[in-house]
Design a protein around this motif. Structure first.
Motif, mmCIF file in Angstrom:
data_model
loop_
_atom_site.group_PDB
_atom_site.id
_atom_site.type_symbol
_atom_site.label_atom_id
_atom_site.label_comp_id
_atom_site.label_asym_id
_atom_site.label_seq_id
_atom_site.Cartn_x
_atom_site.Cartn_y
_atom_site.Cartn_z
ATOM 1 N N GLN A 6 0.831 -1.189 0.000
ATOM 2 C CA GLN A 6 0.000 0.000 0.000
ATOM 3 C C GLN A 6 0.864 1.236 0.000
ATOM 4 O O GLN A 6 2.086 1.174 -0.004
ATOM 5 C CB GLN A 6 -0.970 0.021 1.185
ATOM 6 N N THR A 201 -5.401 -0.181 3.142
ATOM 7 C CA THR A 201 -5.817 1.187 2.806
ATOM 8 C C THR A 201 -4.654 2.153 3.017
ATOM 9 O O THR A 201 -3.687 1.845 3.719
ATOM 10 C CB THR A 201 -6.996 1.619 3.682
ATOM 11 N N LYS A 221 -6.202 -4.845 7.739
ATOM 12 C CA LYS A 221 -6.976 -5.579 6.726
ATOM 13 C C LYS A 221 -7.015 -7.058 7.063
ATOM 14 O O LYS A 221 -5.988 -7.696 7.272
ATOM 15 C CB LYS A 221 -6.338 -5.379 5.347
#
Length: 328
Positions: A6, A201, A221
């Motif tokens: 990410q 995220t 997550k």
């Protein structure tokens, strides 16, 4: 292969004796006795598709069985393929089961045939016997050795008083004789562990509060370890989480930062659903596995950011791990 990645973005950051008597005493580290050890159990259930080079099973022998006070002096080691016949140099020797060989690890290294006379080596850690898939076609059968009343694959010899060389432990009766047991049965198939990618995220730098902080909870997550279509008939199935890509960070459960990552001072941490960091390179039993029916199983896990250095620079971060399977 599990993949995690990410993006981060920066928003801020004296007595004299009358007589002196000296006595020299020779003390053996172990009474003269040949101890028989049998590795492995009654049955080994193995997948018939195991690739060559796979370590099938491990059996640990504590040093207390070799000597009374570790570290232990060892004066020779002999390796006997099929538990009989003539010795070979090793380290890998064949067993009586086609497709399966064995080796002995001493101080963590595969042992070869040696007889060192009046010299010695010191063994500081438990011995380990391994079964290894070799290039031969794999068949069912018994590992038991062929050498009459003492069917051992390995002899680990220790010194005795008056016979320091200790290089004939089979006749002098000092050391360990290691036999193999178990009937090998083959099972058609294995579990499948599909590849998956887990995307976290975005997280802003101001959310991290120091080394070990994990930022905003929204950066966590969930994902599942998946074990699909496991066949019946195995006695036990185990798994191991193996990080990929470099040295592990000092923080438990944190994956190595994969090549191509541009962020620094942060890593991706794997935990269980309660937030306890994952333990890597340790074997865990797939407790839900049903030997009678087989089936598909999941283990819920989480991935999250974790700060690993005092300063974080923004960018992208990724990490990887493999799920290794062990069948018995």
């Amino acid at each position: 292969m599990q993949q995690f990645h990410q993006t981060l973005r920066n928003l801020a950051a004296r007595l004299i004796p009358a007589i002196a008597l000296i006595v020299f005493v020779s003390i053996s580290p172990k009474a003269a006795a040949l101890v028989q050890v049998t590795a492995f159990g009654a049955t080994l259930n193995l997948p018939n598709s195991l690739p060559a080079g796979s370590v099938i099973s491990r059996h640990t022998i504590p040093l207390s069985q070799l000597c009374s006070s570790p570290p232990c002096e060892v004066t020779s080691i002999s390796l006997w393929p099929n538990g009989g016949g003539a010795t070979l140099g090793g380290p890998l020797i064949q067993t009586n089961v086609p497709g399966i060989s064995t080796r002995l690890l001493v101080n963590g290294q595969p042992a070869t045939l040696f007889n060192i006379g009046n010299n010695k080596t010191m063994v500081k850690s438990p011995l380990e016997v391994q079964l290894v898939r070799d290039e031969r076609s794999l068949s069912a059968g018994s590992l038991s050795g062929q050498q009459g009343g003492n069917p051992s694959y390995f002899y680990v010899c220790t010194p005795t008083i008056g016979d320091y060389a200790g290089n004939m432990c089979m006749s002098n009766k000092n050391g360990l004789a290691i036999a193999l047991s178990a009937t090998v049965k083959l099972v058609n198939g294995t579990c499948s562990t599909p590849d998956q990618s887990v995307v976290l995220t975005k997280m802003v730098l101001e959310k991290f509060k120091g080394v070990g902080s994990t930022g905003d909870p929204s950066g966590t997550k969930g994902f599942n370890l998946r074990f699909n279509n496991c066949p019946p008939s195995f006695a036990r199935i185990s798994y191991e989480l193996s990080p990929t890509g470099g040295p592990l960070p000092a923080i438990p459960g944190a994956l190595p930062v994969a090549g191509g990552s541009t962020a620094t001072g942060v890593a991706i941490q794997i935990t269980d659903t309660s937030g306890t960091p994952a333990k890597f390179n340790q074997r865990f039993t797939l407790s839900a596995y049903n030997s009678s029916t087989g089936g598909s199983y999941t283990i819920p896990m989480n991935a999250r950011y974790i700060q690993t250095a005092a300063t974080i620079t923004p960018g992208t971060i990724s990490g990887m791990m493999s799920v290794l399977m062990d069948y018995q």
